[in-house]
Design a protein around this motif. Structure first.
Motif, PDB file in Angstrom:
ATOM      1  N   LYS A 146     -26.603 -47.332  -5.562  1.00 33.29           N
ATOM      2  CA  LYS A 146     -27.886 -47.625  -4.932  1.00 33.29           C
ATOM      3  C   LYS A 146     -27.659 -48.292  -3.584  1.00 33.29           C
ATOM      4  CE  LYS A 146     -32.191 -50.245  -5.730  1.00 33.29           C
ATOM      5  NZ  LYS A 146     -32.836 -51.234  -6.619  1.00 33.29           N
ATOM      6  N   ASN A 147     -28.300 -47.778  -2.563  1.00 33.55           N
ATOM      7  CA  ASN A 147     -28.284 -48.402  -1.249  1.00 33.55           C
ATOM      8  C   ASN A 147     -29.572 -49.199  -1.104  1.00 33.55           C
ATOM      9  OD1 ASN A 147     -29.066 -48.561   1.694  1.00 33.55           O
ATOM     10  ND2 ASN A 147     -26.984 -47.751   1.922  1.00 33.55           N
ATOM     11  N   ASN A 148     -29.458 -50.512  -1.131  1.00 36.69           N
ATOM     12  CA  ASN A 148     -30.650 -51.366  -1.123  1.00 36.69           C
ATOM     13  C   ASN A 148     -31.463 -51.246   0.153  1.00 36.69           C
ATOM     14  OD1 ASN A 148     -30.564 -52.503  -3.683  1.00 36.69           O
ATOM     15  ND2 ASN A 148     -29.178 -54.140  -3.070  1.00 36.69           N
ATOM     16  N   SER A 149     -30.804 -50.970   1.272  1.00 36.22           N
ATOM     17  CA  SER A 149     -31.538 -50.855   2.542  1.00 36.22           C
ATOM     18  C   SER A 149     -32.504 -49.683   2.510  1.00 36.22           C
ATOM     19  CB  SER A 149     -30.549 -50.695   3.699  1.00 36.22           C
ATOM     20  OG  SER A 149     -29.726 -51.834   3.817  1.00 36.22           O
ATOM     21  N   ILE A 150     -32.075 -48.595   1.877  1.00 34.62           N
ATOM     22  CA  ILE A 150     -32.933 -47.413   1.790  1.00 34.62           C
ATOM     23  C   ILE A 150     -33.928 -47.539   0.638  1.00 34.62           C
ATOM     24  CG2 ILE A 150     -32.934 -44.927   1.335  1.00 34.62           C
ATOM     25  CD1 ILE A 150     -30.280 -44.787   2.840  1.00 34.62           C
ATOM     26  N   ALA A 151     -33.467 -48.096  -0.472  1.00 33.00           N
ATOM     27  CA  ALA A 151     -34.365 -48.246  -1.624  1.00 33.00           C
ATOM     28  C   ALA A 151     -35.482 -49.230  -1.344  1.00 33.00           C
ATOM     29  CB  ALA A 151     -33.563 -48.705  -2.845  1.00 33.00           C
ATOM     30  N   GLY A 152     -35.170 -50.267  -0.566  1.00 39.40           N
ATOM     31  CA  GLY A 152     -36.179 -51.260  -0.217  1.00 39.40           C
ATOM     32  C   GLY A 152     -36.831 -51.883  -1.436  1.00 39.40           C
ATOM     33  N   ALA A 189     -40.322 -46.693  -8.027  1.00 44.35           N
ATOM     34  CA  ALA A 189     -40.370 -45.393  -8.695  1.00 44.35           C
ATOM     35  C   ALA A 189     -39.713 -44.361  -7.796  1.00 44.35           C
ATOM     36  CB  ALA A 189     -41.816 -44.985  -8.985  1.00 44.35           C
ATOM     37  N   ASN A 190     -39.376 -43.217  -8.359  1.00 38.50           N
ATOM     38  CA  ASN A 190     -38.797 -42.144  -7.566  1.00 38.50           C
ATOM     39  C   ASN A 190     -39.746 -41.742  -6.444  1.00 38.50           C
ATOM     40  OD1 ASN A 190     -36.909 -39.861  -7.068  1.00 38.50           O
ATOM     41  ND2 ASN A 190     -38.663 -38.632  -7.717  1.00 38.50           N
ATOM     42  N   GLU A 191     -39.222 -41.649  -5.236  1.00 40.48           N
ATOM     43  CA  GLU A 191     -40.053 -41.249  -4.101  1.00 40.48           C
ATOM     44  C   GLU A 191     -40.331 -39.750  -4.196  1.00 40.48           C
ATOM     45  OE1 GLU A 191     -39.709 -42.757   0.194  1.00 40.48           O
ATOM     46  OE2 GLU A 191     -38.725 -40.795   0.250  1.00 40.48           O
ATOM     47  N   ILE A 211     -38.442 -44.949  -4.256  1.00 41.41           N
ATOM     48  CA  ILE A 211     -37.004 -45.068  -4.041  1.00 41.41           C
ATOM     49  C   ILE A 211     -36.475 -43.657  -3.830  1.00 41.41           C
ATOM     50  CG2 ILE A 211     -34.787 -45.784  -5.017  1.00 41.41           C
ATOM     51  CD1 ILE A 211     -36.296 -47.733  -6.806  1.00 41.41           C
ATOM     52  N   PRO A 212     -36.078 -43.322  -2.608  1.00 36.63           N
ATOM     53  CA  PRO A 212     -35.606 -41.955  -2.366  1.00 36.63           C
ATOM     54  C   PRO A 212     -34.320 -41.646  -3.125  1.00 36.63           C
ATOM     55  CG  PRO A 212     -35.993 -43.163  -0.301  1.00 36.63           C
ATOM     56  CD  PRO A 212     -36.030 -44.161  -1.401  1.00 36.63           C
ATOM     57  N   ALA A 213     -34.154 -40.396  -3.505  1.00 39.75           N
ATOM     58  CA  ALA A 213     -32.885 -39.966  -4.094  1.00 39.75           C
ATOM     59  C   ALA A 213     -31.732 -40.272  -3.145  1.00 39.75           C
ATOM     60  CB  ALA A 213     -32.944 -38.475  -4.414  1.00 39.75           C
ATOM     61  N   LEU A 214     -32.018 -40.250  -1.861  1.00 39.08           N
ATOM     62  CA  LEU A 214     -31.017 -40.539  -0.832  1.00 39.08           C
ATOM     63  C   LEU A 214     -30.364 -41.906  -1.031  1.00 39.08           C
ATOM     64  CD1 LEU A 214     -29.678 -39.735   1.894  1.00 39.08           C
ATOM     65  CD2 LEU A 214     -31.618 -40.862   3.032  1.00 39.08           C
ATOM     66  N   ALA A 215     -31.125 -42.869  -1.558  1.00 35.50           N
ATOM     67  CA  ALA A 215     -30.572 -44.212  -1.760  1.00 35.50           C
ATOM     68  C   ALA A 215     -29.390 -44.176  -2.720  1.00 35.50           C
ATOM     69  CB  ALA A 215     -31.657 -45.151  -2.285  1.00 35.50           C
ATOM     70  N   GLU A 216     -29.443 -43.292  -3.698  1.00 40.74           N
ATOM     71  CA  GLU A 216     -28.328 -43.129  -4.623  1.00 40.74           C
ATOM     72  C   GLU A 216     -27.216 -42.287  -4.019  1.00 40.74           C
ATOM     73  OE1 GLU A 216     -29.183 -42.393  -8.797  1.00 40.74           O
ATOM     74  OE2 GLU A 216     -27.934 -40.577  -8.718  1.00 40.74           O
ATOM     75  N   GLU A 217     -27.597 -41.224  -3.380  1.00 37.04           N
ATOM     76  CA  GLU A 217     -26.609 -40.251  -2.925  1.00 37.04           C
ATOM     77  C   GLU A 217     -25.770 -40.767  -1.760  1.00 37.04           C
ATOM     78  OE1 GLU A 217     -29.943 -37.050  -4.347  1.00 37.04           O
ATOM     79  OE2 GLU A 217     -29.575 -37.354  -2.197  1.00 37.04           O
ATOM     80  N   ILE A 218     -26.367 -41.524  -0.863  1.00 41.77           N
ATOM     81  CA  ILE A 218     -25.600 -42.043   0.270  1.00 41.77           C
ATOM     82  C   ILE A 218     -24.594 -43.096  -0.197  1.00 41.77           C
ATOM     83  CG2 ILE A 218     -27.127 -43.959   0.975  1.00 41.77           C
ATOM     84  CD1 ILE A 218     -26.718 -42.998   3.878  1.00 41.77           C
ATOM     85  N   GLN A 219     -24.960 -43.834  -1.260  1.00 40.16           N
ATOM     86  CA  GLN A 219     -24.035 -44.832  -1.808  1.00 40.16           C
ATOM     87  C   GLN A 219     -22.851 -44.140  -2.498  1.00 40.16           C
ATOM     88  OE1 GLN A 219     -24.625 -47.843  -1.022  1.00 40.16           O
ATOM     89  NE2 GLN A 219     -23.638 -49.267  -2.420  1.00 40.16           N
ATOM     90  N   ILE A 220     -23.138 -43.078  -3.227  1.00 39.34           N
ATOM     91  CA  ILE A 220     -22.059 -42.329  -3.873  1.00 39.34           C
ATOM     92  C   ILE A 220     -21.130 -41.713  -2.833  1.00 39.34           C
ATOM     93  CG2 ILE A 220     -21.566 -40.258  -5.247  1.00 39.34           C
ATOM     94  CD1 ILE A 220     -23.982 -40.979  -6.977  1.00 39.34           C
ATOM     95  N   LYS A 256     -28.212 -34.024  -6.425  1.00 41.56           N
ATOM     96  CA  LYS A 256     -27.213 -34.132  -5.368  1.00 41.56           C
ATOM     97  C   LYS A 256     -26.050 -35.023  -5.793  1.00 41.56           C
ATOM     98  CE  LYS A 256     -25.596 -33.684  -1.117  1.00 41.56           C
ATOM     99  NZ  LYS A 256     -25.034 -32.402  -0.622  1.00 41.56           N
ATOM    100  N   SER A 257     -26.318 -36.054  -6.572  1.00 45.43           N
ATOM    101  CA  SER A 257     -25.247 -36.916  -7.067  1.00 45.43           C
ATOM    102  C   SER A 257     -24.261 -36.118  -7.916  1.00 45.43           C
ATOM    103  CB  SER A 257     -25.832 -38.062  -7.897  1.00 45.43           C
ATOM    104  OG  SER A 257     -26.630 -38.909  -7.113  1.00 45.43           O
ATOM    105  N   VAL A 258     -24.799 -35.242  -8.768  1.00 42.50           N
ATOM    106  CA  VAL A 258     -23.931 -34.395  -9.586  1.00 42.50           C
ATOM    107  C   VAL A 258     -23.038 -33.544  -8.699  1.00 42.50           C
ATOM    108  CG1 VAL A 258     -23.865 -32.559 -11.326  1.00 42.50           C
ATOM    109  CG2 VAL A 258     -25.627 -34.330 -11.454  1.00 42.50           C
ATOM    110  N   GLN A 259     -23.622 -32.964  -7.660  1.00 39.93           N
ATOM    111  CA  GLN A 259     -22.858 -32.096  -6.764  1.00 39.93           C
ATOM    112  C   GLN A 259     -21.775 -32.867  -6.023  1.00 39.93           C
ATOM    113  OE1 GLN A 259     -23.129 -28.830  -6.726  1.00 39.93           O
ATOM    114  NE2 GLN A 259     -21.441 -28.672  -5.254  1.00 39.93           N
ATOM    115  N   LEU A 260     -22.098 -34.072  -5.558  1.00 36.64           N
ATOM    116  CA  LEU A 260     -21.120 -34.886  -4.838  1.00 36.64           C
ATOM    117  C   LEU A 260     -19.913 -35.216  -5.721  1.00 36.64           C
ATOM    118  CD1 LEU A 260     -23.560 -37.368  -3.047  1.00 36.64           C
ATOM    119  CD2 LEU A 260     -22.032 -35.733  -1.894  1.00 36.64           C
TER     120      LEU A 260
END
Length: 419
Positions: free
Chosen positions: A182-188, A192-194, A206-215, A238-242
């Motif tokens: 989780k990227n806290n700056s993006i999740a803010g 709930a899921n954005e 909370i964008p999926a991006l917050a998880e994926e950029i951290q991974i 996207k996390s699965v793919q990464l």
């Protein structure tokens, strides 16, 4: 003590008796005989149950209890009973207690408190002191006292250099590092899921991006440092793919998924039920399907209940202010049994987590330790509060249709069955 399991269907891909119906004789915790018909004798503890199935003991890699500090949520002794009656012979305990488990004394307290129980506990030490993300904890000392991995539960390591140093340092003693995605700056301040549902409901997303950029960051660091990394409770396609791509590159990375992310989506949020507020948040049907596919193709290694009891004072409040978390031990098997075949389920609940977290390999054959989960995969039911053994009742699975029944466990020469 001698225990006899009658007409047990064995589910263990590493056993010569896989998918066979056999009697299993256990003397002093060791399987001494497996045969078609073993006669009963006086003094035997005999287990005869409908459609009896056994597998190697399940290991849940993400379990929170309250003690020490939050005993009103769950005590260690009662929590271990819940785990046993839910089919788990082993649980990894998260460090999110008060005080945080960030030193060897705290690790030893957890182990000694429930020593001798049917279910084994394996503490996860905090990666950073007090899980503040500022200074690294006493990882080596904690491992020497029994910690099996190191991570700050549901808290990301925001300091890139700190994670880099931890991955380097842990290699000195073959330590496993956990990094919450989780990227806290993006999740803010999202709850709930954005997406469509958060917009309709007026909830901060909370964008999926917050998880994926951290991974992505974690995998770059792992490629640089080497070492062993485990990413707990991923939730997006996207996390699965990464992670799939990282494994193809040869990186030593594994990941887990929580049962509720395989079973539910953010469509559940329309009733503003705070029991549905979890971390990571429930995602979309596309994400759920990608997670299930990740289980099937081996990208996702481990399934966890991510059991997190929360007292009623912190759940029976407005959705946005409620604490995140759901209990999951009691419902884990029943939910997974509606989604996966038994062999895949056992691989992700037993074989894979044991290997990754450094537990002894087990199998069902003669002269091996008896570490067994006992269950019946048949029978549908609606999960209700009557099915909850935990002190806290904050289950995301209330009123959901589940399948199968957990009878209990045999482990450490102890039989624990549901009444």
């Amino acid at each position: 003590m001698t225990t006899l399991l009658k007409s047990a269907i064995i589910i263990d891909a590493f056993s010569p008796y896989h998918k066979q119906t056999k009697d299993i004789l256990i003397n002093d915790g060791i399987i001494t005989k497996i045969d078609t018909n073993i006669p009963k004798k006086d003094g035997y503890q005999v287990v005869e149950l409908d459609n009896l199935h056994v597998s190697t003991g399940w290991f849940d890699t993400s379990v929170s209890f309250g003690e020490p500090g939050y005993e009103e949520r769950e005590t260690l002794r009662h929590g271990i009973q819940v785990a046993a009656k839910s089919g788990f012979t082993d649980v990894a305990i998260n460090p999110n207690t008060s005080p945080i488990v960030d030193n060897k004394s705290a690790v030893e307290f957890l182990i000694n408190k429930v020593n001798g129980s049917a279910t084994n506990i394996h503490p996860i030490g905090a990666l950073t002191q007090r899980s503040k993300g500022i200074e690294m904890s006493e990882m080596y000392d904690m491992q020497q006292s029994g910690a099996i991995a190191f991570g700050d539960y549901n808290k990301p390591v925001s300091n890139d250099n700190l994670l880099k140093i931890a991955l380097l340092y842990a290699q000195n003693f073959d330590g496993l590092v956990l990094s919450f995605p989780k990227n806290n700056s993006i999740a803010g301040e999202g709850v709930a899921n954005e997406g469509k549902n958060s917009t309709l409901l007026g909830l901060k997303g909370i964008p999926a991006l917050a998880e994926e950029i951290q991974i992505s960051r974690d995998l770059f660091l792992l490629g640089y440092t080497g070492g062993k990394l485990h990413i707990p409770t991923i939730s997006t396609a996207k996390s699965v793919q990464l992670i799939k791509e990282a494994k193809k590159k040869g990186l030593n990375v594994t990941c887990s998924v929580a049962v509720h992310h395989l079973f539910l989506t953010d469509d559940e949020l329309h009733g503003f039920d705070a029991n549905k507020k979890v971390t990571p948040p429930l995602r979309t049907e596309e994400d759920r399907n990608a997670l299930l596919k990740g289980i099937q193709d081996g990208t996702i290694d481990i399934i966890t209940s991510d059991h997190s009891p929360i007292d009623v004072e912190h759940k029976k409040v407005e959705f946005s202010t409620a604490k995140d978390g759901t209990i999951g031990l009691e419902s884990a098997f029943g939910a997974l049994n509606t989604l996966l075949d038994l062999e895949t389920m056992i691989k992700c609940l037993s074989n894979n987590p044991r290997e990754r977290f450094g537990l002894d390999k087990i199998t069902i054959k003669e002269n091996e330790k008896a570490s067994l989960s006992i269950f019946n995969p048949e029978g549908d039911y609606t999960f209700s509060e009557e099915n909850i053994i935990s002190t806290s009742k904050n289950s995301v699975f209330l009123d959901k249709k589940l399948q199968g029944k957990v009878y209990g466990v045999f482990n450490n020469n102890q039989l624990v069955l549901n009444s």
